[in-house]
Design an enzyme around this catalytic site. Structure first.
Site, PDB file in Angstrom:
ATOM      1  N   TYR A   1       0.834  -1.214   0.000  1.00  0.00           N
ATOM      2  CA  TYR A   1       0.000   0.000   0.000  1.00  0.00           C
ATOM      3  C   TYR A   1       0.869   1.266   0.000  1.00  0.00           C
ATOM      4  O   TYR A   1       0.640   2.204  -0.758  1.00  0.00           O
ATOM      5  CB  TYR A   1      -0.913  -0.045   1.225  1.00  0.00           C
TER       6      TYR A   1
ATOM      7  N   LYS B   1       1.115   4.210  -2.797  1.00  0.00           N
ATOM      8  CA  LYS B   1       0.772   5.604  -2.489  1.00  0.00           C
ATOM      9  C   LYS B   1       1.967   6.537  -2.694  1.00  0.00           C
ATOM     10  O   LYS B   1       1.804   7.700  -3.063  1.00  0.00           O
ATOM     11  CB  LYS B   1       0.228   5.711  -1.061  1.00  0.00           C
TER      12      LYS B   1
END
Ligand code: NAD
Length: 248
Positions: free
Chosen positions: A156, A160
């Site tokens: 993740y 990002k």
């Protein structure tokens, strides 16, 4: 109210907590809000109703942002129907958390495909239309952890952080066509994505937020609306942290 559409907005993941608030925050009479979602039709219908309540027009479709051809077809359909895309918000995102040494390759791929490649797919096809229009506002939803790191979220966090790099690269590519590209990095926001934290973890999390509270989807939507407004016409390539001061 006139039926004329003056502004066309596309939001990915509009059935989720933050996506819904963004759709509503960008909606107004004269605005067409197109949003897609993954597999939660009931939530999509609720978002559409809230858009209509503001006087905007809602259009929603199930489209997987990770699927390049489906995204191309979806944006083509919007262009055929609405004639332009003024604002694109890349908000769709997923988590598949786990420690690095135990993380399955499939969990890495899923998160990168939805969060990072999904953002690329939508930007690529929307940018072509925006370049012709010589106007566009692109806002990508990153995360505070894309800047700070977070254990248990290697996939993740990488996606990002990738969105931040992608935002800056494309901001430089598209600036001469009057297209701005900025990112918003939310902190800890109360939605389904964060809903499974235990009370103990929630309390610990709040202890790390200088403003002393969990964020709301509307906290994010307000900044997105600002970036899409004329007040932000001279901003591009920026990452705005909306995290109650978690990251400074
Ligand atoms: P959510 O789980 O409530 O909503 C996610 C949305 O993305 C849903 O509409 C879902 O249908 C959609 N989606 C998921 N996979 C998709 C796919 N393959 N194709 C199309 N749509 C898909 O999550 P949220 O908390 O509202 O998060 C929205 C964004 O904000 C995400 O990018 C997330 O990473 C980011 N974010 C959230 C937080 C937080 O604390 N909630 C913090 C930082 C960043």
């Amino acid at each position: 109210m006139s039926d004329a559409v003056e502004r066309v907005v596309v939001v990915t993941g509009g059935s989720g907590g933050i996506g819904k608030a963004i759709c509503v925050g960008l909606s107004a009479p004269g605005t067409a809000v197109y949003f897609n979602y993954n597999n939660n039709l009931d939530a999509a219908e609720t978002t559409a109703k809230s858009i209509s309540d503001t006087g905007g027009k809602a259009f929603y479709h199930q489209v997987d942002v990770a699927a390049e051809v489906a995204v191309a077809d979806y944006l083509k359909m919007i262009l055929k129907q609405a004639g332009r895309i003024d604002v694109l918000v890349n908000n769709a995102g997923i988590t598949r958390d786990g420690l690095l040494v135990r993380m399955k390759g499939a969990d890495w791929d899923d998160v990168m495909n939805v969060n990072l490649k999904g953002t690329f797919n939508c930007m690529k096809f929307a940018a072509k239309a925006m370049m012709k229009q010589r106007y566009g506002r692109i806002i990508n939803i990153s995360s505070v952890v894309g800047a700070s790191g977070n254990p248990g979220q290697a996939n993740y966090v990488a996606s990002k952080a990738g969105i931040i790099g992608l935002t800056k690269a494309v901001a430089r590519e598209l600036a001469s066509r009057n297209i701005t590209v900025n990112a918003v990095a939310p902190g800890y926001i109360e939605t389904d994505m964060t809903g499974d934290l235990t009370e103990k973890n929630k309390t610990a999390m709040i202890g790390r937020i200088p403003l002393g509270r969990i964020g709301t989807p509307e906290d994010i939507a307000g900044v997105v609306a600002f970036l899409a407004s004329p007040a932000a016409d001279y901003m591009t390539g920026q990452v705005i942290h909306v995290s109650g001061g978690m990251y400074m």
